[in-house]
Each structure stands twice: as C-alpha cells, then as structure tokens.
Design an enzyme around this catalytic site. Structure first.
Site, PDB file in Angstrom:
ATOM      1  N   ASP A 162      -0.570  -8.385  -8.322  1.00 45.95           N
ATOM      2  CA  ASP A 162      -1.296  -8.950  -7.560  1.00 45.95           C
ATOM      3  C   ASP A 162      -2.419  -7.169  -7.285  1.00 45.95           C
ATOM      4  O   ASP A 162      -2.157  -6.267  -6.696  1.00 45.95           O
ATOM      5  CB  ASP A 162      -0.219  -8.871  -5.757  1.00 45.95           C
ATOM      6  CG  ASP A 162      -1.545  -9.541  -4.559  1.00 45.95           C
ATOM      7  OD1 ASP A 162      -2.447  -9.610  -4.889  1.00 45.95           O
ATOM      8  OD2 ASP A 162      -0.972  -8.737  -3.803  1.00 45.95           O
ATOM      9  N   ASP A 175      -8.910 -10.712  -5.794  1.00 44.38           N
ATOM     10  CA  ASP A 175      -7.791 -11.544  -5.508  1.00 44.38           C
ATOM     11  C   ASP A 175      -6.929 -11.866  -6.014  1.00 44.38           C
ATOM     12  O   ASP A 175      -7.223 -13.713  -6.483  1.00 44.38           O
ATOM     13  CB  ASP A 175      -7.745 -11.822  -3.821  1.00 44.38           C
ATOM     14  CG  ASP A 175      -5.976 -11.670  -2.947  1.00 44.38           C
ATOM     15  OD1 ASP A 175      -4.800 -11.029  -3.965  1.00 44.38           O
ATOM     16  OD2 ASP A 175      -5.926 -12.240  -2.111  1.00 44.38           O
TER      17      ASP A 175
END
Ligand SMILES: *[C@@H]1O[C@H](CO)[C@@H](O)[C@H](O)[C@H]1NC(C)=O
Ligand SMILES: *[C@@H]1O[C@H](CO)[C@@H](O)[C@H](O)[C@H]1NC(C)=O
Length: 419
Positions: A287, A107
């Site tokens: 992201d 992440d």
C-alpha cells in the site's frame, strides 16, 4: 508532539523520459506511460505516524472485510480526527478542456479517483455531471461529493476520455493535495456511489487499458530512499515497467485468497528477523498510502524484543541506539518463495528527516511498527512505502498478481549515513 515543527520536504520524482525515451506526441499506442511524481513530508499539525497509519489500517481491514459497505457506512469504523497526510506521494494530472492541473495523492489502497479537496473543480466543455453522489472514507479523513465524467490527461496527448471522477463538496484530511488517484482494484469502488450502490467505477488504469492507450492493465511504482529536502527519484508507469528502475527479475505473486487482504493488492508473506521467524506465512497488503511497514501486534512484540527498541513518545516509532543499530539484523520478507531482504538501514527512518517527524537528528527510529491488531485476521501486515522505497512494485490487474523486485537502492545505506 511536533506541532512546532514546520518542515516541508518536496522531492520531485524523476520523469523517466530520459531513461525511457518516449516522445509523448509521437508515441505508439500501447507504449507504457511513465509519469514524474513528488514525495512530500510535512508533519506540521500532524500527530505521530503510527497513530495515523494504524487508523488507516483499521479502515482498510473493515473495508476489505465488507467491500460493498453501503454508502458512507465505512464511516462507522474508528476514524481518528482528520489531520493532513504527513507524507504524500503525489502525481499531477489534468482534467477538462481547457485543462486544470490537480496534484493527486497516489494510493494503491483505494480505487476512487477524485479532485476538489484543495483546488476547486473547474467544469469545462468535457465535464458531464452524473446522477450519483460519491463518498469515500479513509480512516484518516474522508470525502463526499458528486460523481462526474471528464477528460483526464496524464501528459500532453495522453488522454482518458469519460473518466469517472469524484468532485468533493467536502473532504477532511487531504488539504495538502487536490484529491486522490486511486490505483487499487476497482472492486473497492463498489458502494461508494449513490444511488448506483452496486456499480464499479473503472480506475484510470482500467480506462487507459480499455481505451488502448496502454497494452497491459498494470501499474508499476518506483520509490527510492530519500534523505534531502529536494531530490529527484522515482516514478509511476502505466502499462509496463521501467527496466532502469529494478535489478534482477520481477517476481509475480498471486493475489492472496485470504480476506480482507484479497480485496486489495494483497499477498501472502512470511517475515524473519535474521533466522528468527516473527510472522508465519499470512496475508497482508502492499500500500503506497501507508507510510510505515506495519506488522501484526504479536509479530511486532517479537520484533521489539529482538531489536531492543523502545517506543519514542514524540514519533510513536521504536527508537534504538547506535550499538543496537550495528547489531540490527535484516528482516526477510518471503513472498512466493522469494526472500526480499529489508536491511538494517531500510528499517530506519532517514535520519536527515528526523526533525520532520519530531525527532532529533542523531536519533535512530525504526519504521517497522505495530499494525494495532493481532495476526490471524486476514490482513496481518502492510508493506507501506518505507518498504516500497527498497523494492520495485507492479500491480497487475489482468493477471491478478503483485510483482516485487530488488532495485539499485535495496541495500542503500543512506538512511543511517544521512547525518
Ligand atoms: C503543512 O501542513 C500544514 C497543516 O496541514 C499546512 O497548514 C501547511 O500549509 C503545510 N505546509 C505546506 C508548505 O504545504
Ligand atoms: C544501547 O542500549 C542498550 C540497551 O538499553 C544498552 O545496554 C547500551 O549500553 C546502549 N548503548 C549505548 C552506546 O548507549
């Protein structure tokens, strides 16, 4: 919806040892480290990707607007009922001595690394409990637990000593993984500990660099479009880049100055559909934890009109027909004066995986979706991993830059042609 769908796609991302022959137990200090990883699609029990990604986006905006939100206060932001990740991009790490292997979600939109959501944490001789509790919310789930320091190994002989590591006593939304490898800027960790509410937690990349395992404080990520249930394709590189995974040069753009995007891997970007500008230059983020490519609601409305897409009730995605697909123009993402062409094929969900998200094999779904908020709020797009499957990305902490490059797959036509 697609609660009846039960399909797991496991895609092992390639270990680049073949392309980049690092002999791990003979490596020179400072050589980049490249790890294999896995992408998994499992929509079982999950509702549509758009709702999920919008909830994450909302939480990212709130966290970025107030990065030092007190312990757990991020939880006031509208979370959706936690369901498991529908799409995971994971990496295996080992913790402790003797080591336990944990499969962690990769992440770049968060910065705490933690274990214990699925497989329990096993304390060993290298485990040191701290006085801190830890809590992180993600909009699509959360964790809370105790902060430890422990030895973390990325591969044989590649160790991070004293890695600050959350150990979940409870977590929601991440049952399919053992935790998260947080690769975002470390400022995002401020406020996640208690009582050390003002402390910053060095990320795994920070520690690899400060312990001189890698020579540059940066991470590079290679994703590739995927259409089959099991395919090897992709990697994460610490401390360097893998030249076999991109073509041309990597263009580095400074982190945007606009908040809240500035607190993430944020960049300034404009978007055109063919020659029609749909988003003027504005700030947003890159992201890996977001599946879709999200654009502010006003830009999305223009995109919908230009594509003729109609929202599909099952998937939440815009759906077009074959005639509309053949007329679909490329999107151009302009970053630091460089155009990145996101082709028509790149704009659609791989049709071979339609059934994994509740669609029919012949359907054509667009992966460009509504961020859920209007432009002008300082985080107006999220280039999620559907974007990153077409462009190599570099996250450079030392120079505060994000790099993008074309790849051999930028113009791949596999998403449409996979049925
Ligand atoms: C897919 O997700 C569901 C719901 O979260 C979970 O129960 C199931 O174990 C997952 N399947 C696999 C093979 O991981
Ligand atoms: C595709 O959709 C457009 C717009 O609704 C419609 O005019 C066209 O006939 C459709 N084409 C096919 C092949 O269904």
């Amino acid at each position: 919806m697609f609660s009846s769908t039960s399909l797991l796609v496991t895609i092992a991302l390639a270990l680049s040892v073949a392309a980049n022959p690092i002999l791990f137990n003979q490596r020179r200090a400072g050589t980049p480290i490249t790890l294999k990883s896995a992408k998994r699609v499992n929509a079982t029990g999950t509702f549509n990707l758009v709702v999920r990604d919008q909830a994450r986006a909302k939480n990212l905006k709130a966290k970025g607007a107030n990065p030092t939100l007190a312990f757990k206060n991020a939880g006031v932001v509208g979370s959706i009922p936690a369901t498991n990740q529908a799409v995971d991009y994971t990496v295996d790490v080992q913790v402790g001595n003797p080591p336990t292997t944990y499969t962690l979600l990769v992440d770049t939109g968060s910065s705490n690394t933690w274990v214990g959501s699925s497989k329990p944490y096993i304390q060993t001789s290298t485990s040191i409990q701290t006085n801190d509790q830890v809590a992180v919310t993600y909009g699509i789930g959360d964790m809370e637990g105790t902060e430890f320091n422990d030895k973390l190994s990325l591969d044989a002989g590649l160790n991070v000593f004293g890695q600050s590591l959350g150990v979940a006593t409870s977590s929601t939304g991440f049952d399919d993984v053992d935790g998260i490898l947080g690769l975002g800027p470390n400022d995002l960790t401020v406020g996640t500990l208690k009582p050390d509410t003002k402390s910053t937690i060095p990320t795994v990349t920070d520690n690899l660099f400060s312990q001189a395992v890698i020579a540059a404080n940066q991470v590079a990520i290679s994703f590739e479009p995927t259409t089959s249930l099991s395919v090897q394709n992709g990697e994460i590189t610490f401390g360097g880049t893998d030249s076999s995974k991109f073509v041309g040069s990597i263009n580095l753009a400074p982190i945007t100055k606009t908040k809240p995007a500035a607190n993430f891997w944020g960049i300034d970007q404009a978007i055109r559909f063919g020659n029609t500008q749909i988003l003027k230059q504005t700030a947003g983020i890159v992201d890996t934890g977001t599946t879709l490519t999200l654009i502010a609601s006003d830009a999305f409305a223009q995109y919908q009109q230009l594509t003729g897409g109609i929202p599909n009730a099952n998937t939440g995605l815009l759906q077009i027909n074959a005639t509309q697909f053949s007329a679909l123009k490329s999107l151009f993402f302009t970053v630091n004066n460089v155009d990145y062409e996101f082709t028509a094929d790149a704009q659609i969900w791989p049709r071979a995986l339609n059934s994994a998200i509740g669609g029919q094999p012949d359907d054509i779904f667009l992966v460009v979706s509504d961020l859920g908020t209007p432009s002008g709020e300082g985080l107006d797009f999220i280039n999620g991993f559907t974007f990153l499957e077409r462009f190599y990305s570099v996250y450079d902490t030392a120079n505060k830059k994000v790099g993008l490059a074309n790849t051999p797959f930028t113009r791949a036509t596999s998403n449409f042609n996979s049925v």
